[in-house]
Scaffold this motif. Sequence first.
Motif, PDB file in Angstrom:
ATOM      1  N   ILE A 230       2.903   3.965 -12.772  1.00  0.00           N
ATOM      2  CA  ILE A 230       4.195   4.522 -13.164  1.00  0.00           C
ATOM      3  C   ILE A 230       5.109   4.439 -11.949  1.00  0.00           C
ATOM      4  CG2 ILE A 230       5.429   6.579 -13.950  1.00  0.00           C
ATOM      5  CD1 ILE A 230       2.914   7.463 -15.382  1.00  0.00           C
ATOM      6  N   LEU A 231       6.253   3.787 -12.117  1.00  0.00           N
ATOM      7  CA  LEU A 231       7.184   3.607 -11.009  1.00  0.00           C
ATOM      8  C   LEU A 231       8.170   4.765 -10.958  1.00  0.00           C
ATOM      9  CD1 LEU A 231       8.317   1.778  -8.727  1.00  0.00           C
ATOM     10  CD2 LEU A 231       9.861   0.815 -10.433  1.00  0.00           C
ATOM     11  N   ILE A 246       8.267   4.222  -5.538  1.00  0.00           N
ATOM     12  CA  ILE A 246       6.929   4.820  -5.417  1.00  0.00           C
ATOM     13  C   ILE A 246       6.109   4.403  -6.629  1.00  0.00           C
ATOM     14  CG2 ILE A 246       5.627   6.948  -5.078  1.00  0.00           C
ATOM     15  CD1 ILE A 246       8.236   8.268  -4.178  1.00  0.00           C
ATOM     16  N   CYS A 247       4.946   3.830  -6.373  1.00  0.00           N
ATOM     17  CA  CYS A 247       4.055   3.342  -7.437  1.00  0.00           C
ATOM     18  C   CYS A 247       2.902   4.323  -7.591  1.00  0.00           C
ATOM     19  CB  CYS A 247       3.535   1.947  -7.096  1.00  0.00           C
ATOM     20  SG  CYS A 247       2.763   1.075  -8.470  1.00  0.00           S
ATOM     21  N   HIS A 248       2.953   5.133  -8.645  1.00  0.00           N
ATOM     22  CA  HIS A 248       1.901   6.121  -8.899  1.00  0.00           C
ATOM     23  C   HIS A 248       0.795   5.487  -9.743  1.00  0.00           C
ATOM     24  CE1 HIS A 248       4.325   9.435  -7.316  1.00  0.00           C
ATOM     25  NE2 HIS A 248       5.356   8.935  -7.995  1.00  0.00           N
ATOM     26  N   VAL A 249      -0.443   5.559  -9.246  1.00  0.00           N
ATOM     27  CA  VAL A 249      -1.572   4.978  -9.958  1.00  0.00           C
ATOM     28  C   VAL A 249      -2.818   5.792  -9.640  1.00  0.00           C
ATOM     29  CG1 VAL A 249      -2.204   3.389  -8.108  1.00  0.00           C
ATOM     30  CG2 VAL A 249      -2.761   2.799 -10.468  1.00  0.00           C
ATOM     31  N   ALA A 293      -0.267  -2.696  -9.063  1.00  0.00           N
ATOM     32  CA  ALA A 293      -1.398  -2.306  -8.216  1.00  0.00           C
ATOM     33  C   ALA A 293      -2.537  -3.299  -8.456  1.00  0.00           C
ATOM     34  CB  ALA A 293      -1.851  -0.888  -8.543  1.00  0.00           C
ATOM     35  N   LYS A 294      -3.154  -3.761  -7.375  1.00  0.00           N
ATOM     36  CA  LYS A 294      -4.177  -4.797  -7.487  1.00  0.00           C
ATOM     37  C   LYS A 294      -5.339  -4.495  -6.552  1.00  0.00           C
ATOM     38  CE  LYS A 294      -4.791  -9.841  -7.300  1.00  0.00           C
ATOM     39  NZ  LYS A 294      -4.115 -11.144  -7.055  1.00  0.00           N
ATOM     40  N   SER A 301      -5.915  -5.748 -11.791  1.00  0.00           N
ATOM     41  CA  SER A 301      -4.499  -5.541 -11.498  1.00  0.00           C
ATOM     42  C   SER A 301      -3.831  -4.942 -12.725  1.00  0.00           C
ATOM     43  CB  SER A 301      -3.818  -6.859 -11.096  1.00  0.00           C
ATOM     44  OG  SER A 301      -3.808  -7.763 -12.190  1.00  0.00           O
ATOM     45  N   ARG A 302      -2.902  -4.005 -12.472  1.00  0.00           N
ATOM     46  CA  ARG A 302      -2.139  -3.361 -13.544  1.00  0.00           C
ATOM     47  C   ARG A 302      -0.680  -3.282 -13.098  1.00  0.00           C
ATOM     48  NH1 ARG A 302      -5.121  -0.074 -17.007  1.00  0.00           N
ATOM     49  NH2 ARG A 302      -3.209  -0.064 -18.270  1.00  0.00           N
ATOM     50  N   SER A 303       0.221  -3.478 -14.056  1.00  0.00           N
ATOM     51  CA  SER A 303       1.654  -3.444 -13.765  1.00  0.00           C
ATOM     52  C   SER A 303       2.315  -2.307 -14.516  1.00  0.00           C
ATOM     53  CB  SER A 303       2.311  -4.774 -14.144  1.00  0.00           C
ATOM     54  OG  SER A 303       1.792  -5.839 -13.366  1.00  0.00           O
ATOM     55  N   SER A 304       3.376  -1.766 -13.921  1.00  0.00           N
ATOM     56  CA  SER A 304       4.115  -0.683 -14.550  1.00  0.00           C
ATOM     57  C   SER A 304       5.134  -1.240 -15.531  1.00  0.00           C
ATOM     58  CB  SER A 304       4.826   0.164 -13.491  1.00  0.00           C
ATOM     59  OG  SER A 304       5.897  -0.585 -12.919  1.00  0.00           O
TER      60      SER A 304
END
Length: 422
Positions: A230-231, A246-249, A293-294, A301-304
């Motif tokens: 989630i960005l 900020i990339c929340h994972v 995030a990878k 890998s997952r993308s928002s």
Amino acid sequence: MKPPPCFLQTVSVTMDMLISFLGLLTLPQLVVPQVVPYLTTLQAEVEIVSGESRIFTGESVHLRCSITDKHRSTWRYLWFKGSEELNTSGENYRLERARVKDSGKFYCQGVRDSLVGDIHTSKSLPVEITVDGGWAILQIPNHPTLVGNNLNVRCHVRGNPALHEVVLYKDGVEVMTQTVRKPDLYLTNLSVEDQGMYSCRASWDIERRTRSVISAEVPVQVLEVLSKPILEIATSINLLNKMKLICHVQYNAPAPAHPINYYFYKNNIRLGVATSENHDLVNQIPGQYSCKAKVPMLNLSRSSEPKSFGIVKGGQRQDSRFLWTPPVSSPDLSPPAATEPTAAQHSPDQSMAAPSFIQSTEVSIQPSDPFLNPSKPEPSPLLSTVLSHNQISINVPQESGDMSGDMSSDLAFTEQSVGTSE
């Protein structure tokens, strides 16, 4: 000549008051200061040495408290059930001949002596012990299971009779039946859809009769190794014309976990190189932002989802910090002749305060989805009259197309005559 009796009485009362006052001043020095325990960064840990987290009444469980201390200090141990401190101080705690009321969450904490007083570790994470008074228990691991892993559950029956059938239920629906005499069941290649409330039913024969018991439901949690990011786009007055991505994972790999890399994108174009930190500082330029995030070692890998920043006008994105629409003059005013139009200046009152969590820079952008709307000041009659003949436009330069996402700070101010049409 002797002083009068009234004078002596007054002096005596004054001396008594002075002595009492001096006594009160010495009281704080006689009070013993309260000893405040010192906390370390160390944390205690509770583990189950023997037994299970779900046991029958009359059974036992053995817990142990450990502290990872490279100095090998001598520790004493405090045990807690909930907020209640237990009457024991050893490294081990045994719950013998358990009763239903013995169920609860158990913690431990380390204490050691020092020259400055007692030093305490942080309390451990809880270990929950459930004492069941029934005939069957579905025993599962204490920790969540990851997607793709296998899960072993056991339908434990009081007295361990020879079972001839075991049935597993998920959310009240039968998902597996086993006719062998083993109480263990295996769930393979788990997915997120496999989590839910599980129970079991066990059947066995005794004295030419079949007995069947069912356990209480217990939760089974299945987590993804890497959750969907989630960005968050955060702006602040302290960042000037910058904003923080900020990339929340949630990364659920067991320790030691492989490193994770983060990537940030604007309009599907990568901004800079990969970073081990989940945030990046970029210029405030309108566009569609996203992150990825990878974990290279796991090939995950997952993308928002993309998140908008800025406004859209005529199919093009413009920066609301530099967008200003001149006010329209009233039709009943006669414009005075002006050989040299006066250039309009922005009032400092135009900048707006941003919310406390997501704030804007000194030139206001309201970072609310999906788009941003600038405020316009109330025009004065004189300014409106001048602007009816001369419109001031500000051309925002197009993106340079580089990887950094920077925007040129040069703005071209042009003056046009608007006498032909409106």
